[in-house]
Write a protein that holds these residues in place. Structure first.
Motif, PDB file in Angstrom:
ATOM      1  N   TYR A 160       0.864  -1.176   0.000  1.00 13.66           N
ATOM      2  CA  TYR A 160       0.000   0.000   0.000  1.00 13.66           C
ATOM      3  C   TYR A 160       0.901   1.226   0.000  1.00 13.66           C
ATOM      4  O   TYR A 160       1.810   1.336   0.820  1.00 13.66           O
ATOM      5  CB  TYR A 160      -0.922   0.003   1.226  1.00 13.66           C
ATOM      6  N   ASP A 161       0.677   2.122  -0.934  1.00 15.27           N
ATOM      7  CA  ASP A 161       1.503   3.323  -1.031  1.00 15.27           C
ATOM      8  C   ASP A 161       0.784   4.494  -0.374  1.00 15.27           C
ATOM      9  O   ASP A 161      -0.231   4.969  -0.881  1.00 15.27           O
ATOM     10  CB  ASP A 161       1.781   3.606  -2.515  1.00 15.27           C
ATOM     11  N   GLN A 162       1.338   4.951   0.755  1.00 12.58           N
ATOM     12  CA  GLN A 162       0.684   6.069   1.476  1.00 12.58           C
ATOM     13  C   GLN A 162       0.769   7.364   0.676  1.00 12.58           C
ATOM     14  O   GLN A 162      -0.055   8.248   0.844  1.00 12.58           O
ATOM     15  CB  GLN A 162       1.349   6.323   2.844  1.00 12.58           C
ATOM     16  N   ILE A 163       1.800   7.469  -0.164  1.00  8.10           N
ATOM     17  CA  ILE A 163       1.952   8.709  -0.923  1.00  8.10           C
ATOM     18  C   ILE A 163       0.823   8.849  -1.951  1.00  8.10           C
ATOM     19  O   ILE A 163       0.206   9.894  -2.068  1.00  8.10           O
ATOM     20  CB  ILE A 163       3.322   8.738  -1.658  1.00  8.10           C
ATOM     21  N   ARG A 164       0.566   7.755  -2.678  1.00 10.14           N
ATOM     22  CA  ARG A 164      -0.486   7.817  -3.694  1.00 10.14           C
ATOM     23  C   ARG A 164      -1.836   7.405  -3.135  1.00 10.14           C
ATOM     24  O   ARG A 164      -2.846   7.460  -3.839  1.00 10.14           O
ATOM     25  CB  ARG A 164      -0.134   6.898  -4.877  1.00 10.14           C
ATOM     26  N   VAL A 211      -0.594  -0.996  -4.621  1.00  9.50           N
ATOM     27  CA  VAL A 211       0.323  -1.112  -5.754  1.00  9.50           C
ATOM     28  C   VAL A 211       0.902  -2.522  -5.798  1.00  9.50           C
ATOM     29  O   VAL A 211       0.944  -3.206  -4.775  1.00  9.50           O
ATOM     30  CB  VAL A 211       1.501  -0.104  -5.645  1.00  9.50           C
ATOM     31  N   LEU A 255       4.495  -4.301  -7.011  1.00  8.58           N
ATOM     32  CA  LEU A 255       5.872  -3.978  -7.377  1.00  8.58           C
ATOM     33  C   LEU A 255       6.500  -5.230  -7.964  1.00  8.58           C
ATOM     34  O   LEU A 255       6.385  -6.309  -7.404  1.00  8.58           O
ATOM     35  CB  LEU A 255       6.649  -3.548  -6.134  1.00  8.58           C
ATOM     36  N   VAL A 298       5.898  -0.776 -11.718  1.00  5.19           N
ATOM     37  CA  VAL A 298       4.932  -0.594 -10.640  1.00  5.19           C
ATOM     38  C   VAL A 298       3.561  -0.490 -11.281  1.00  5.19           C
ATOM     39  O   VAL A 298       3.416   0.133 -12.322  1.00  5.19           O
ATOM     40  CB  VAL A 298       5.222   0.714  -9.872  1.00  5.19           C
ATOM     41  N   VAL A 311      -0.324   0.623 -10.298  1.00  5.30           N
ATOM     42  CA  VAL A 311      -1.223   1.195  -9.295  1.00  5.30           C
ATOM     43  C   VAL A 311      -2.592   0.567  -9.518  1.00  5.30           C
ATOM     44  O   VAL A 311      -3.112   0.583 -10.628  1.00  5.30           O
ATOM     45  CB  VAL A 311      -1.299   2.729  -9.433  1.00  5.30           C
ATOM     46  N   PHE A 360       8.225   6.852 -10.100  1.00  7.25           N
ATOM     47  CA  PHE A 360       8.072   5.505  -9.557  1.00  7.25           C
ATOM     48  C   PHE A 360       9.396   4.872  -9.169  1.00  7.25           C
ATOM     49  O   PHE A 360       9.450   3.992  -8.334  1.00  7.25           O
ATOM     50  CB  PHE A 360       7.375   4.598 -10.577  1.00  7.25           C
ATOM     51  N   ARG A 408      11.574   8.086  -1.532  1.00  6.00           N
ATOM     52  CA  ARG A 408      10.321   7.434  -1.109  1.00  6.00           C
ATOM     53  C   ARG A 408       9.241   8.467  -0.845  1.00  6.00           C
ATOM     54  O   ARG A 408       8.093   8.305  -1.257  1.00  6.00           O
ATOM     55  CB  ARG A 408      10.567   6.564   0.143  1.00  6.00           C
ATOM     56  N   LEU A 465       8.894   3.860  -5.614  1.00  5.60           N
ATOM     57  CA  LEU A 465       8.589   2.561  -5.020  1.00  5.60           C
ATOM     58  C   LEU A 465       9.596   1.507  -5.421  1.00  5.60           C
ATOM     59  O   LEU A 465       9.545   0.378  -4.958  1.00  5.60           O
ATOM     60  CB  LEU A 465       7.186   2.120  -5.455  1.00  5.60           C
ATOM     61  N   GLN A 466      10.477   1.871  -6.321  1.00  3.78           N
ATOM     62  CA  GLN A 466      11.509   0.930  -6.744  1.00  3.78           C
ATOM     63  C   GLN A 466      12.846   1.617  -6.599  1.00  3.78           C
ATOM     64  O   GLN A 466      13.005   2.767  -7.020  1.00  3.78           O
ATOM     65  CB  GLN A 466      11.350   0.590  -8.222  1.00  3.78           C
ATOM     66  N   TYR A 503      10.752  -1.712  -3.590  1.00  2.00           N
ATOM     67  CA  TYR A 503      11.209  -2.911  -4.280  1.00  2.00           C
ATOM     68  C   TYR A 503      12.686  -2.704  -4.588  1.00  2.00           C
ATOM     69  O   TYR A 503      13.060  -1.692  -5.183  1.00  2.00           O
ATOM     70  CB  TYR A 503      10.423  -3.075  -5.575  1.00  2.00           C
TER      71      TYR A 503
END
Ligand code: SF4
Ligand code: SF4
Lengths: 92, 359
Positions: free
Chosen positions: A21-25, A29, A31, A36, A38, B6, B49, B54-55, B82
């Motif tokens: 879970y991406d807190q920013i978006r 998600v 990976l 990535v 979403v 990303f 981040r 995310l990678q 990741y």
């Protein structure tokens, strides 16, 4: 070029793929090596149930409890898209 | 505001035991004493981040040469990223990999220079083949997914079938076959590297057949030889759109090759935050969207697909980073590329490969 996925096919999240879970978006998600993805809420629920045990049909039954009007065909189509993106594998 | 990135390509060091003559690092390699500290990199990861990455691709040079690699892997992992280790395989012992895997490496990307030991070690400039084969076995034993990466050029294109077979043997899930992009070292060695049309005409169908045969087992990504094409390859997903690169000295680059555009002012993580650089810097905003384009790109429907091609190539071959990529058949400068092909594909006298080294 999406290959059709049968209702009794059993999807499983591929090795090396992580769900998060991406807190920013503020979104779920996945990976994986090449990128990535979403996910919207439904897709996230489907992917979370790709455990290598449940079939596409089983997943549709589980989701029908949570969401109205989930058709097994919709789940199959979503799984097919995830197969294409190399997020899940199917056997069976 | 630009969309969040990303991925972060973290070039931890330019130092490398290999000396490939097409290395994507710049000719002016960053020396060890100019490299970012562990603390700097931790801060960079935190900022990446927070910005949305995310990678994290831990790359180089050879990232295994950084003694703090385990700590950096653990930190990237703790942020929920990741973690992709991009390595030559030299120095990736079983114990080393086990430790890194336990700390959070999710995927390993291993370079392979050629199909055979002899060819591989000639191109790499050192005996690396056996160690790559061992490294691949360790990755598999550890249960991590493996991508094999091969840069293609005149010296190895004839062995394409063998390269594919080797990647299969190594147990790769993915194989990236990327024709050489001519910046920096590869530009210097272009007359040794540029493939002939005949070579590509044989290799292309071999790759296509293998993609079909291995579907579902090993995915093959094929990056075309753009000088030989009528249209350029797309620039990422557009400039400053999905990924950023931090060089060993902290320079923040919109693309890994961007240092070749000498007209671009490059920011550094020692002076500004990644957030400021991503959103507000002139370098990241230079070629975002379509406004910067000139004709023929500006009025071309393909701009949504290829973003006008490569900015680095446009700068190197035309002197204007905002020009249409000159490999495009619509570019007024296409004749420059044709002339290069004519003179360098099969030069009367093939120069020796300039092996990569620090000055
Ligand atoms: S500018 Fe060129 S080298 Fe840089 S990412 Fe775009 S296509 Fe690649
Ligand atoms: S003119 Fe520009 S946008 Fe059109 S194909 Fe060529 S490089 Fe791409």
């Amino acid at each position: 070029m999406t290959t059709a996925v049968a209702l009794d096919a059993v999807p499983r999240i591929r090795r090396g793929v992580k769900c998060a879970y991406d807190q920013i978006r503020e979104a779920h998600v996945v990976l994986f090596p090449e990128g990535v993805l979403v996910l919207n809420e439904t897709a996230a629920s489907v992917v979370a149930l790709c455990d290598g045990v449940r079939s596409v049909g089983d997943i549709a039954v589980v989701l029908a409890d949570e969401y109205d009007g989930v058709e097994p065909e919709d789940v199959a189509e979503l799984v097919a898209r995830m197969v294409e993106r190399r997020v899940v594998d199917v056997d069976g | 505001m630009a969309e969040a990135p990303f991925g972060l390509l973290a070039e931890l060091t330019h130092r490398c035991p290999l000396q490939c003559g097409y290395c994507s690092n710049p000719l002016e390699l960053v020396r060890r004493d100019a490299e970012l500290s562990t603390e700097d990199w931790r801060r960079v990861f935190d900022q990446a981040r927070a910005l949305g990455c995310l990678q994290i691709h831990l790359s180089g040079g050879e990232p295994l040469l950084r003694p703090d690699l385990p700590e950096l892997v653990a930190h990237a992992n703790s942020l929920g990223c990741y973690v992709n280790l991009v390595t030559s395989g030299v120095g990736l012992s079983r114990d080393r990999l086990r430790e890194l895997a336990s700390l959070g490496v999710d995927h390993v990307q291993l370079s392979l220079q050629d199909a055979t030991k002899e060819g591989n070690d000639r191109i790499a400039g050192i005996k690396a083949f056996d160690r790559k084969v061992e490294a691949a076995a360790h990755v598999l034993d550890e249960g991590l997914p493996l991508t094999v990466n091969t840069v293609l050029h005149r010296q190895n294109l004839d062995n394409i079938a063998g390269i594919i077979a080797m990647a299969e043997q190594m147990g790769a899930e993915r194989l990236e076959l990327a024709n050489t992009q001519y910046y920096g070292w590869a530009l210097r060695n272009r007359a040794v590297l540029l493939p002939t049309r005949a070579q590509l005409a044989i290799a292309d169908p071999i790759v296509a057949a293998a993609q079909e045969r291995l579907r579902g087992r090993m995915e093959i990504v094929y990056v075309i030889a753009d000088y030989h094409e009528a249209h350029p390859k797309p620039c990422m997903y557009g400039w400053g759109a999905r990924q950023l690169t931090v060089a060993p000295n902290g320079d923040v680059l919109p693309c890994p090759a961007a240092t070749v555009i000498s007209s671009l002012t490059i920011e550094n993580v020692r002076d500004s935050s990644l957030h400021e650089i991503w959103h507000d810097s002139p370098s990241f905003n230079a070629f975002r969207g379509f406004e910067w384009m000139q004709d023929p790109c500006r009025s071309c429907p393909r701009k949504e697909i290829d973003f006008g091609g490569c900015r680095c190539q446009a700068f190197q071959l035309t002197g204007d980073a905002a020009a249409t990529d000159p490999v495009c058949s619509l570019s007024p400068e296409r004749s420059t590329v044709d002339l290069i092909l004519e003179t360098e594909m099969a030069p009367a006298e093939v120069p020796a490969m300039a092996m990569r080294k620090m000055r």
